[in-house]
Design an enzyme around this catalytic site. Structure first.
Site, short mmCIF file in Angstrom:
data_model
loop_
_atom_site.label_atom_id
_atom_site.label_comp_id
_atom_site.label_asym_id
_atom_site.label_seq_id
_atom_site.Cartn_x
_atom_site.Cartn_y
_atom_site.Cartn_z
N ALA A 32 0.78 -1.25 -0.13
CA ALA A 32 -0.03 -0.05 -0.11
C ALA A 32 0.75 1.35 -0.06
O ALA A 32 2.10 1.11 0.39
CB ALA A 32 -0.81 0.06 1.28
N ASP A 33 0.32 2.45 -0.46
CA ASP A 33 1.00 3.74 -0.39
C ASP A 33 -0.11 4.59 -0.43
O ASP A 33 -1.40 4.64 -0.70
CB ASP A 33 1.74 3.80 -1.52
CG ASP A 33 2.77 5.29 -1.49
OD1 ASP A 33 3.57 5.13 -1.03
OD2 ASP A 33 2.22 5.99 -1.99
N THR A 34 0.25 5.67 0.66
CA THR A 34 -0.80 6.74 0.88
C THR A 34 -0.11 8.05 0.40
O THR A 34 0.98 8.37 0.78
CB THR A 34 -1.15 6.82 2.51
OG1 THR A 34 -1.73 5.31 2.75
CG2 THR A 34 -2.20 7.67 2.80
N GLY A 59 -3.72 3.63 -2.11
CA GLY A 59 -3.34 2.68 -3.27
C GLY A 59 -3.20 1.25 -2.53
O GLY A 59 -2.11 1.20 -1.83
#
Length: 189
Positions: A70-72, A107
């Protein structure tokens, strides 16, 4: 019982959320390039970065293991607000967010073998107007230098500074965990 997965993230918040959801996991992280093409729409950027994180980890593993990455990103207007580089930058970012509404986009990419499931989740967050004293107190005490947008919603600044939130609270922490659990439960390979 859910199968054991690999979390391709060193985020203590993502680790905590998976623990709370009682998902069995191991953490494997590899250095990855977090750049993205200039033409990419903002909402696709965290998925692009998460996909790269998952691919790098998956290259080393058996393809029958499920990798979750995940990436924010924090977005104010059409500008991505990254992690602060130092104290002054953190204060500048939070003063910029003060009294404003912004979006937090996480994501998520899950890969198993050649199969992939990717999505993003968007939460709108509005801060009350914050004073310089409040912001500097928070930055000095909590040192949010590893956090996109220079804050963690579950810390003091979220408790006293958030006026409203529309969407998944846990998405702002770094992982829309209920959506991840649903995807893990329903995903058929």
């Amino acid at each position: 019982m859910m199968e054991r997965i690999v979390l391709a993230s060193q985020s203590p918040r993502r680790k905590q959320l998976l623990e709370w959801a009682e998902i069995p996991f191991d953490i494997i992280v590899r250095p990855t390039d977090e750049t993205f093409p200039d033409h990419l729409p903002i909402e696709d950027i965290p998925v692009h970065i998460a996909r790269h994180k998952a691919e790098v980890v998956q290259e080393e593993l058996s393809h029958d293991l499920l990798v979750l990455a995940a990436d924010t990103v924090v977005v104010l207007g059409n500008q991505i607000i990254g992690k602060p580089v130092d104290r002054e930058d953190a204060i500048r970012i939070l003063m910029q967010l003060s009294g404003q509404s912004h979006q937090v986009i996480t994501g998520v990419v899950m890969r198993k073998g050649k199969h992939e499931l990717a999505f993003s989740d968007i939460t709108s967050v509005e801060f009350h107007p914050l004073t310089y004293e409040q912001v500097s107190f928070y930055v000095d005490k909590y040192q949010p230098f590893d956090k996109a947008g220079a804050y963690a919603i579950q810390e003091w600044i979220g408790v006293v500074g958030i006026k409203s939130i529309e969407g998944d609270f846990y998405n702002v922490m770094g992982l829309p965990v209920s959506r991840v659990v649903k995807a893990l439960t329903n995903w058929v390979f």
